[in-house]
Design an enzyme around this catalytic site. Structure first.
Site, PDB file in Angstrom:
ATOM      1  N   HIS A  78      -1.680   0.439  -9.716  1.00 32.17           N
ATOM      2  CA  HIS A  78      -2.286  -0.541  -8.789  1.00 32.17           C
ATOM      3  C   HIS A  78      -2.893  -1.728  -9.555  1.00 32.17           C
ATOM      4  CE1 HIS A  78      -4.000  -0.882  -4.456  1.00 32.17           C
ATOM      5  NE2 HIS A  78      -3.786  -2.087  -4.982  1.00 32.17           N
ATOM      6  N   GLU A 107      -3.136   8.114  -3.889  1.00 35.68           N
ATOM      7  CA  GLU A 107      -3.524   7.206  -4.958  1.00 35.68           C
ATOM      8  C   GLU A 107      -4.928   7.546  -5.428  1.00 35.68           C
ATOM      9  OE1 GLU A 107      -2.177   3.115  -4.483  1.00 35.68           O
ATOM     10  OE2 GLU A 107      -4.063   2.471  -5.382  1.00 35.68           O
ATOM     11  N   ARG A 156       0.859  -1.180   0.000  1.00 33.84           N
ATOM     12  CA  ARG A 156       0.000   0.000   0.000  1.00 33.84           C
ATOM     13  C   ARG A 156       0.896   1.231   0.000  1.00 33.84           C
ATOM     14  NH1 ARG A 156      -3.533  -2.789  -1.462  1.00 33.84           N
ATOM     15  NH2 ARG A 156      -5.543  -3.231  -0.492  1.00 33.84           N
TER      16      ARG A 156
END
Ligand code: NAP
Length: 319
Positions: A285, A266, A237
């Site tokens: 991602h 993000e 993450r």
């Protein structure tokens, strides 16, 4: 009895067909997540929720969703969900481990190779018309075969990455909350405290969940410990790494290269400095983004949801 379910994005056709037979389902139709006030409104009267890692399922939402019986996340990481608030209301939370482990480990290895061998730069070099001859010192990268790999978080994905690394004859170091006797025996992996792992690794790969303890786990102090040509790979993450400090460390060559599938913030705005740096690559991602893995996790999320609605234990509940 029919249940009302809200799904924060479309799923795969297989998963939607499975859900169709069981509940009245509303899907959010957009590609981007429902804005928070909309999410709050949509979840007020539902029995079940299928959500993605981009949806903030916070205390306020959980407490205002009076009929909510189950939260089913289409991902393994659940840092976007207030687990404590869900537990206080005895709402089970499902997630989708295992089925995305190999896809994410493959992408991790793709990033390791791309960073070490400067694939992004090399492709642009050829495309940009710079390829005049074979150069002895053109686009030199770092070796992968025989390098030392430091894995932070030796869980499902960390172990799958370690198994791939064994094929490259890499020396495997790791840090985790608990020792992993199986992987020490199988791969001669060595458990080390984080500072020593950083000092000894050529490549550092992050595989911890985002929690209070792992937030900004990698920042200025940790970058200073890393080898000058070391590669940092993050498929965990974004917020496990301090982004601003990483940018400074890459600019001053304190860290050799960063390959990031996850970022903080993000999505990373397209104007962000990280995209301009020659020694960084960013993917959006896509760790679990294979057709098989995404279909499998969507189906498992539906199974978790249905079990929760029925009052059964979930096939994959968050512990
Ligand atoms: P996992 O099996 O739970 O592994 C996590 C590992 O991290 C465990 O070994 C755990 O130790 C360790 N850990 C937890 N807190 C730690 C701490 N404070 N310090 C050191 N180690 C710590 O999870 P997984 O399935 O491998 O997934 C890992 C993470 O990858 C997920 O949480 C998710 O955020 C991310 N992910 C990203 C993508 C992507 O698309 N890029 C895809 C899938 C997953 P113990 O074993 O001792 O508990």
């Amino acid at each position: 009895m029919s249940y009302n379910v809200f799904v924060t994005r479309h799923l795969t056709p297989d998963a939607e067909n499975k859900l169709y037979t069981f509940c009245d389902t509303e899907y959010w139709q957009e590609e981007t997540p429902p804005p928070y006030p909309v999410l709050l409104e949509k979840t007020k009267t539902i029995d079940g929720l299928i959500c993605l890692l981009t949806d903030p399922i916070d205390r306020n939402l959980i407490e205002s969703a009076e009929n909510l019986k189950v939260i089913s996340q289409v991902a393994v990481g659940v840092d976007n969900i207030d687990l404590q608030a869900a537990a206080e209301r005895s709402i089970p939370v499902g997630h989708t481990p295992d089925l995305l482990t190999d896809a994410t480990a493959d992408l991790t290895f793709a990033l390791i190779l791309a960073a070490a061998r400067r694939l992004g730069e090399a492709i642009n070099y050829a495309r940009g018309g710079h390829w005049q001859t074979w150069g002895l010192t053109t686009l030199l990268g770092e070796r992968v075969h025989g390098a030392t790999l430091g894995i932070i978080g030796m869980g499902r994905i960390g172990q799958a990455v370690a198994r791939r690394a064994a094929g490259f004859n890499m020396k495997i170091l790791y840090t985790s909350r608990t020792r992993k006797a199986n992987i020490e025996k199988e791969l001669s992996a060595v458990h080390l405290p984080l500072p020593q792992l950083l000092e000894k690794s050529d490549i550092v790969s992050l595989h911890v969940p985002l929690t209070e303890e792992t937030q900004r786990l990698i920042g200025r102090t940790q970058f200073k410990k890393m080898k000058p040509h070391a590669i940092l790979v993050n498929t965990a993450r974004g917020a496990v790494v301090d982004t601003d400090t990483l940018v400074s460390a890459l600019k001053s060559d304190e860290v050799g290269y960063a390959a990031l599938d996850v970022t903080d913030p993000e999505p990373l705005p397209h104007t962000h400095e990280l995209y301009q740096l020659p020694n960084a690559i960013v993917t959006p991602h896509i760790g679990s983004a294979t057709r098989t893995a995404r279909n499998d996790i969507a189906l498992l999320a539906v199974e978790n949801l249905i079990a929760g609605l029925k009052g059964d234990s979930l096939p994959n509940a968050v512990q």
